[in-house]
Scaffold this active site. Structure first.
Site, mmCIF file in Angstrom:
data_model
loop_
_atom_site.group_PDB
_atom_site.id
_atom_site.type_symbol
_atom_site.label_atom_id
_atom_site.label_comp_id
_atom_site.label_asym_id
_atom_site.label_seq_id
_atom_site.Cartn_x
_atom_site.Cartn_y
_atom_site.Cartn_z
ATOM 1 N N LYS A 46 -65.671 -95.437 70.191
ATOM 2 C CA LYS A 46 -65.950 -96.829 69.898
ATOM 3 C C LYS A 46 -64.841 -97.751 70.404
ATOM 4 O O LYS A 46 -65.048 -98.926 70.667
ATOM 5 C CB LYS A 46 -66.001 -97.050 68.364
ATOM 6 N N GLY A 47 -63.628 -97.207 70.522
ATOM 7 C CA GLY A 47 -62.437 -98.043 70.692
ATOM 8 C C GLY A 47 -62.448 -98.954 71.906
ATOM 9 O O GLY A 47 -61.793 -99.991 71.912
ATOM 10 N N GLU A 102 -61.500 -96.746 79.109
ATOM 11 C CA GLU A 102 -60.896 -96.143 77.920
ATOM 12 C C GLU A 102 -59.879 -97.106 77.313
ATOM 13 O O GLU A 102 -59.160 -97.800 78.022
ATOM 14 C CB GLU A 102 -60.242 -94.810 78.329
ATOM 15 N N ASP A 103 -59.803 -97.125 75.989
ATOM 16 C CA ASP A 103 -58.860 -98.032 75.326
ATOM 17 C C ASP A 103 -57.411 -97.565 75.517
ATOM 18 O O ASP A 103 -56.541 -98.327 75.904
ATOM 19 C CB ASP A 103 -59.189 -98.198 73.833
ATOM 20 N N ASP A 106 -53.581 -91.198 75.245
ATOM 21 C CA ASP A 106 -52.477 -90.787 74.382
ATOM 22 C C ASP A 106 -52.073 -89.363 74.793
ATOM 23 O O ASP A 106 -51.294 -89.178 75.723
ATOM 24 C CB ASP A 106 -52.977 -90.890 72.932
ATOM 25 N N LYS A 134 -49.949 -94.389 76.742
ATOM 26 C CA LYS A 134 -48.831 -94.021 75.873
ATOM 27 C C LYS A 134 -48.276 -92.683 76.381
ATOM 28 O O LYS A 134 -48.570 -91.621 75.842
ATOM 29 C CB LYS A 134 -49.345 -93.878 74.432
ATOM 30 N N PHE A 155 -48.025 -96.370 66.805
ATOM 31 C CA PHE A 155 -49.467 -96.375 66.603
ATOM 32 C C PHE A 155 -49.960 -97.804 66.752
ATOM 33 O O PHE A 155 -49.499 -98.702 66.054
ATOM 34 C CB PHE A 155 -49.866 -95.795 65.246
ATOM 35 N N VAL A 156 -50.864 -98.031 67.693
ATOM 36 C CA VAL A 156 -51.286 -99.391 67.996
ATOM 37 C C VAL A 156 -52.711 -99.640 67.519
ATOM 38 O O VAL A 156 -53.543 -98.739 67.520
ATOM 39 C CB VAL A 156 -51.137 -99.717 69.496
ATOM 40 N N ASP A 162 -58.415 -98.809 66.295
ATOM 41 C CA ASP A 162 -58.453 -98.810 64.836
ATOM 42 C C ASP A 162 -57.390 -97.922 64.214
ATOM 43 O O ASP A 162 -56.840 -97.031 64.853
ATOM 44 C CB ASP A 162 -59.821 -98.295 64.358
ATOM 45 N N ARG A 168 -60.004 -103.225 64.203
ATOM 46 C CA ARG A 168 -60.608 -103.298 65.540
ATOM 47 C C ARG A 168 -60.842 -104.731 65.989
ATOM 48 O O ARG A 168 -60.871 -105.029 67.176
ATOM 49 C CB ARG A 168 -61.958 -102.568 65.564
HETATM 50 P P1 IMP Z 1 -56.044 -88.687 73.408
HETATM 51 O O1 IMP Z 1 -57.233 -87.780 73.493
HETATM 52 O O2 IMP Z 1 -54.928 -88.117 72.602
HETATM 53 O O3 IMP Z 1 -55.567 -89.198 74.752
HETATM 54 O O4 IMP Z 1 -56.454 -89.928 72.558
HETATM 55 C C1 IMP Z 1 -57.472 -90.683 72.882
HETATM 56 C C2 IMP Z 1 -58.057 -91.425 71.687
HETATM 57 O O5 IMP Z 1 -57.266 -91.360 70.485
HETATM 58 C C3 IMP Z 1 -58.095 -92.862 72.069
HETATM 59 O O6 IMP Z 1 -59.266 -93.140 72.812
HETATM 60 C C4 IMP Z 1 -58.056 -93.548 70.740
HETATM 61 O O7 IMP Z 1 -59.370 -93.648 70.239
HETATM 62 C C5 IMP Z 1 -57.227 -92.631 69.873
HETATM 63 N N1 IMP Z 1 -55.819 -93.110 69.819
HETATM 64 C C6 IMP Z 1 -54.745 -92.562 70.397
HETATM 65 N N2 IMP Z 1 -53.625 -93.259 70.147
HETATM 66 C C7 IMP Z 1 -54.011 -94.302 69.383
HETATM 67 C C8 IMP Z 1 -53.306 -95.412 68.809
HETATM 68 O O8 IMP Z 1 -52.085 -95.614 68.944
HETATM 69 N N3 IMP Z 1 -54.061 -96.288 68.088
HETATM 70 C C9 IMP Z 1 -55.410 -96.141 67.919
HETATM 71 N N4 IMP Z 1 -56.107 -95.135 68.457
HETATM 72 C C10 IMP Z 1 -55.414 -94.210 69.169
HETATM 73 MG MG MG Z 2 -60.905 -94.125 72.710
#
Ligand code: IMP
Ligand code: MG
Length: 183
Positions: A46-47, A102-103, A106, A134, A155-156, A162, A168
């Site tokens: 959703k982000g 993608e938002d 991470d 990040k 954490f953003v 969210d 959001r």
């Molecule tokens: P990844 O799979 O670890 O790269 O994370 C991807 C998903 O985790 C992102 O699309 C976000 O939905 C969530 N996420 C990761 N870091 C944050 C953050 O700092 N704030 C909010 N959502 C996050």
């Molecule tokens: Mg996401």
């Protein structure tokens, strides 16, 4: 001007105006690179929906929209180890140019999962535009073709992102500073 209430744990990192300016630059590059190509812009729910809606309206080349919904397990702030597909794309992507929106990247696990899922479907190209990067927490290598901002290891929230489904709707990106701190 600020939508942050007194005592809020959110500290502004990237303002609305900064986001808008950077999106204009990203959209200009995307419009140039995909000119004359059959582009499918994929919102990773959703982000990414706020970023997606604003970015799409700044891109000047023809494109279509699609949506994909993935979840990492757990409601906490650690990106989960396991990724689950909740809703797949609605149209085949064979022969088309796919740009995932993608938002935040991470650990990179979500993008690794989506690339593996979509790679076998015969898209003409498969790339990602990420509003936030990040890199401090990266566990999987991800090639980000278009990147909005690098963020520190905080954490953003806001602008679609969210914490336990809240924040959001903030129009800017903020760092969530809880007491006691997360993680
Ligand atoms: P990844 O799979 O670890 O790269 O994370 C991807 C998903 O985790 C992102 O699309 C976000 O939905 C969530 N996420 C990761 N870091 C944050 C953050 O700092 N704030 C909010 N959502 C996050
Ligand atoms: Mg996401």
């Amino acid at each position: 001007m600020s939508a942050i209430e007194e005592g809020s744990p959110v500290r502004v990192l990237i303002s609305e105006a900064e986001i808008s300016g950077r999106l204009q630059e990203l959209a200009r590059n995307i419009s140039r690179d995909y000119e004359g190509k059959d582009l499918v812009l994929v919102c990773v729910l959703k982000g990414s929906m706020v970023f997606f809606a604003d970015l799409a309206r700044k891109i000047t080349t023809p494109l279509s929209f699609d949506y994909i919904c993935v979840n990492s397990y757990g409601e906490n702030t650690e990106s989960g180890e396991e990724i689950e597909l909740r809703t797949d794309l609605s149209e085949p992507v064979k022969g088309r140019h796919v740009l995932l929106v993608e938002d935040i990247v991470d650990t990179g696990r979500t993008m690794e999962y989506l690339f593996k899922l979509l790679e076998g479907r015969g898209a003409a190209s498969l790339k990602v535009v990420a509003l936030l990067d990040k890199p401090a927490r990266r566990k999987r290598e991800v090639e980000i073709a278009y990147r909005g901002f690098e963020v520190p290891n905080a954490f953003v929230v806001g602008y679609g992102l969210d914490y336990q489904q809240l924040y959001r709707n903030l129009p800017y990106i903020g760092a969530l500073e809880l007491d006691p701190p997360l993680d």
